[in-house]
Enzyme design. Structure first.
Site, PDB file in Angstrom:
ATOM      1  N   HIS A 338      10.222  31.163  39.612  1.00 10.56           N
ATOM      2  CA  HIS A 338      10.812  31.248  38.277  1.00 10.56           C
ATOM      3  C   HIS A 338      12.340  31.210  38.305  1.00 10.56           C
ATOM      4  CE1 HIS A 338       6.782  32.526  37.042  1.00 10.56           C
ATOM      5  NE2 HIS A 338       7.164  32.377  35.788  1.00 10.56           N
ATOM      6  N   GLU A 363      -3.106  55.986  46.206  1.00  9.94           N
ATOM      7  CA  GLU A 363      -4.100  56.365  47.216  1.00  9.94           C
ATOM      8  C   GLU A 363      -3.568  56.273  48.637  1.00  9.94           C
ATOM      9  OE1 GLU A 363      -5.514  57.524  45.149  1.00  9.94           O
ATOM     10  OE2 GLU A 363      -6.813  56.376  43.840  1.00  9.94           O
TER      11      GLU A 363
END
Length: 389
Positions: A338, A363
């Protein structure tokens, strides 16, 4: 609501993908603008049954297999990170509670959580300790009550949760045998809930620091027996949740790749589209290869968990480690495609890039995953062949 007995998975996935691309993007814009997840969105997800997909039907869920559920999570993960977080957490906390909940807790907490009538926050991480046997928050038994002291932080949904799936240490103990888990109510007297929701990405999801000072609660909120705390927290929640986070990395990376391909085909520089330039082609092809490899490992880890394979824990950590690194690589390439335009908030890749960083900490960090894997590798309990197909 979703009924797995009559569900056509392909049609259901098409429904989820259409929602993500349409209403889901409208919700995403609203979340980014306001910094909050509207209650109406939670209600919509609940009514669609998407917060109750993975739990068995006898608990009020749809009874979807873990592998099938992961495909749904993959599709939802292309949406806003807070939407993915709602689906992921609400479809996961029941796993830790179900095998250990008393009939009373089953009725008060477990079934309402499965139906998404109540929200449960997984509460393990502490500020100055790791996420395992060195937990410092303590409890002591006094008659029919426990009394808790300590602090937890980075607790997703810790502000708005109705209950906390929390692990603490019996006073005076050390090691994993002194750990105990509870599903205690949130916002009890003696418990301070500090809103800590200002984050780089995943806007709208609340996070909290929780402080306990002589916080009393009935002993009936205990899950399992004293000494089973780590078993409940890690095996019951973290192992499948790590696979889920890994699949969310796959879904978000796929979204980044889609955005990069779309932009490469549209953007023209010096008379030809970016897609015609070899440097861009190489970026996108590398993205594809890493995505495919990560997804294959995630599904291998899912199957290992489903059949109770002895290396399911190590494979879940390997899947998360691999998928997180893949997501970092893919989103960085996608933003680079981009160019400077991708740095502005009006472009979807900017949000995707910010949200992608969160999975590095969910986690357990990559360093934690490596510790889990190395223990199995060095002890010989994990095959050098890298798991079973």
């Amino acid at each position: 609501m979703v009924d797995n007995n009559t569900l056509n998975l392909g049609e259901f996935l098409d429904e989820v993908r259409a929602w993500v691309a349409g209403p889901g993007e409208e919700w995403a814009e609203r979340i980014e603008d306001t910094g909050t997840v509207p209650d109406e969105l939670v209600t919509e997800l609940r009514e669609r049954g998407w917060l109750s997909l993975a739990a068995p039907q006898e608990l009020g869920g749809a009874g979807m297999s873990f592998s099938d559920y992961l495909q749904v999570l993959e599709a939802i993960s292309k949406s806003h990170a807070s939407i993915r977080m709602l689906v992921h957490v609400n479809n996961g906390t029941w796993r830790a509670m179900a095998p250990y909940a008393s009939p009373e807790l089953r009725d008060e907490v477990l079934i309402p959580a499965v139906k998404a009538d109540k929200r449960v926050a997984f509460t393990l991480t502490e500020h100055d300790r790791g996420s395992g046997a060195d937990i410092g928050t303590t409890v002591r038994r006094e008659g029919d009550e426990y009394v808790m002291n300590g602090e937890k932080h980075l607790i997703t949904f810790g502000v708005k949760a109705d209950y906390l799936l929390i692990t603490a240490r019996l006073e005076g103990t050390s090691g994993k045998d002194g750990l105990v888990s509870f599903t205690m109510p949130n916002h009890l007297p003696g418990a301070e809930v500090i809103d800590d929701s200002e984050t780089m990405g995943v806007r709208g999801t609340d996070h909290a620091t929780l402080r306990f000072e002589e916080t009393r609660f009935p002993a009936r909120y205990r899950l399992g027996a004293e000494g089973q705390g780590l078993e409940i927290a890690l095996g019951g929640f973290l192992t499948p949740s790590r696979v889920g986070v890994a699949m969310s990395c796959v879904g978000l990376a796929e979204r980044a790749q889609e955005l990069a391909i779309e932009y490469a085909n549209e953007r023209v520089t010096f008379g030809k589209p970016l897609a015609k330039r070899q440097a861009i082609q190489f970026m996108l092809s590398e993205n594809y290869a890493r995505l495919a490899a990560a997804k294959a490992l995630v599904m291998q880890a899912a199957r290992a968990y489903e059949v109770g394979a002895p290396d399911a824990g190590e494979l879940s950590s390997a899947a998360k480690l691999t998928a997180v690194d893949m997501l970092t690589f893919v989103t960085d390439n996608a933003l680079q495609v981009h160019g400077g335009r991708g740095y502005w908030k009006k472009n979807p890749i900017e949000r995707v890039y910010r949200d992608a960083r969160a999975q590095r900490f969910e986690e357990g960090t990559n360093e934690i995953q490596k510790q889990v894997i190395s223990r199995g590798v060095l002890s010989g309990t994990v095959s050098t062949e890298g798991g079973q197909w």
